[in-house]
Motif scaffolding. Sequence first.
Motif, PDB file in Angstrom:
ATOM      1  N   ARG A  73       9.045  84.080  41.979  1.00 36.09           N
ATOM      2  CA  ARG A  73       9.177  82.634  41.807  1.00 36.09           C
ATOM      3  C   ARG A  73       7.932  81.868  42.257  1.00 36.09           C
ATOM      4  O   ARG A  73       7.538  80.886  41.629  1.00 36.09           O
ATOM      5  CB  ARG A  73      10.398  82.148  42.588  1.00 36.09           C
ATOM      6  N   TYR A  74       7.304  82.312  43.361  1.00 36.88           N
ATOM      7  CA  TYR A  74       6.251  81.509  43.974  1.00 36.88           C
ATOM      8  C   TYR A  74       4.837  82.099  43.923  1.00 36.88           C
ATOM      9  O   TYR A  74       3.888  81.457  44.347  1.00 36.88           O
ATOM     10  CB  TYR A  74       6.609  81.211  45.433  1.00 36.88           C
ATOM     11  N   GLU A 110      16.579  83.898  49.957  1.00 39.17           N
ATOM     12  CA  GLU A 110      16.764  82.829  48.973  1.00 39.17           C
ATOM     13  C   GLU A 110      17.561  81.640  49.521  1.00 39.17           C
ATOM     14  O   GLU A 110      17.888  80.721  48.779  1.00 39.17           O
ATOM     15  CB  GLU A 110      17.424  83.388  47.719  1.00 39.17           C
ATOM     16  N   ASN A 111      17.795  81.650  50.829  1.00 42.72           N
ATOM     17  CA  ASN A 111      18.476  80.538  51.479  1.00 42.72           C
ATOM     18  C   ASN A 111      17.674  79.258  51.264  1.00 42.72           C
ATOM     19  O   ASN A 111      16.437  79.277  51.268  1.00 42.72           O
ATOM     20  CB  ASN A 111      18.624  80.854  52.974  1.00 42.72           C
ATOM     21  N   LYS A 112      18.366  78.156  51.114  1.00 49.20           N
ATOM     22  CA  LYS A 112      17.709  76.877  50.842  1.00 49.20           C
ATOM     23  C   LYS A 112      16.684  76.517  51.920  1.00 49.20           C
ATOM     24  O   LYS A 112      15.623  75.969  51.615  1.00 49.20           O
ATOM     25  CB  LYS A 112      18.764  75.773  50.718  1.00 49.20           C
ATOM     26  N   SER A 113      16.956  76.850  53.176  1.00 48.72           N
ATOM     27  CA  SER A 113      16.002  76.523  54.245  1.00 48.72           C
ATOM     28  C   SER A 113      14.686  77.287  54.058  1.00 48.72           C
ATOM     29  O   SER A 113      13.611  76.773  54.357  1.00 48.72           O
ATOM     30  CB  SER A 113      16.602  76.805  55.625  1.00 48.72           C
ATOM     31  N   THR A 116      13.490  78.473  51.012  1.00 47.58           N
ATOM     32  CA  THR A 116      12.794  77.978  49.820  1.00 47.58           C
ATOM     33  C   THR A 116      12.202  76.589  50.062  1.00 47.58           C
ATOM     34  O   THR A 116      11.101  76.303  49.591  1.00 47.58           O
ATOM     35  CB  THR A 116      13.706  77.976  48.577  1.00 47.58           C
ATOM     36  N   GLN A 117      12.894  75.750  50.810  1.00 43.99           N
ATOM     37  CA  GLN A 117      12.340  74.422  51.117  1.00 43.99           C
ATOM     38  C   GLN A 117      11.079  74.537  51.965  1.00 43.99           C
ATOM     39  O   GLN A 117      10.102  73.822  51.735  1.00 43.99           O
ATOM     40  CB  GLN A 117      13.384  73.550  51.822  1.00 43.99           C
ATOM     41  N   GLU A 126       8.243  75.780  49.719  1.00 41.78           N
ATOM     42  CA  GLU A 126       7.765  74.714  48.834  1.00 41.78           C
ATOM     43  C   GLU A 126       6.943  73.680  49.590  1.00 41.78           C
ATOM     44  O   GLU A 126       5.935  73.181  49.095  1.00 41.78           O
ATOM     45  CB  GLU A 126       8.945  74.077  48.109  1.00 41.78           C
ATOM     46  N   SER A 127       7.333  73.381  50.827  1.00 41.68           N
ATOM     47  CA  SER A 127       6.576  72.447  51.663  1.00 41.68           C
ATOM     48  C   SER A 127       5.188  72.990  51.974  1.00 41.68           C
ATOM     49  O   SER A 127       4.185  72.278  51.868  1.00 41.68           O
ATOM     50  CB  SER A 127       7.345  72.161  52.947  1.00 41.68           C
TER      51      SER A 127
END
Length: 186
Positions: free
Chosen positions: A79-80, A170-173, A175-176, A179-180
């Motif tokens: 993904r990244y 893949e937990n939202k914390s 991935t956020q 992304e930051s």
Amino acid sequence: MLRLLLSAAFMLALGSTSAFADEAVTCPAFLDHDLPKLHSKDTVNLCDLAAGKPMLVVNTASHCGFTGQFKGLEALHERYAKQGLVVVGFASDDFNQEAKTEEEAATICFKNFGVTFTMIAPGPVTGADATPVFAHINQQAKAPRWNFNKYLLNAKGEVVKSFGSTVNPENKSVTQAIESVLQQSN
């Protein structure tokens, strides 16, 4: 170090020292080591792989209740990676969960879970014998207490966030935070 000296000589020959200064800043010394790849005769120097890029560094094990996280780590890589994130797994037997051979560990990583991100051959991630990468990480964050601790490093090599074994990649914390860091490095 030799890479930096050769780069400096090349830049001086061109009459420019600013590019050398930038390279020296973007590749911290703790990354400038030739590390053996998992079940391979090849080595990787993380300066070549990740200089100036954010990294997600994970201590892994082949026979652990969290081994299934390889799928999530691979998904993060897919993904990244194009945005600049480098995922690196460090196989470790610090918690007696690693495969008996590198061949078995490679089969688990590469065949069973389809890992394509860089995997480093088994080595210590805790204590006085920790690899240079983990010795650096352990100075900035809590040393791994178990397998599959995840450490997010910014482009300067600073630990900006760490996630324990129980936090799925893949937990939202996670991935956020990725992304930051990617946004800050662009």
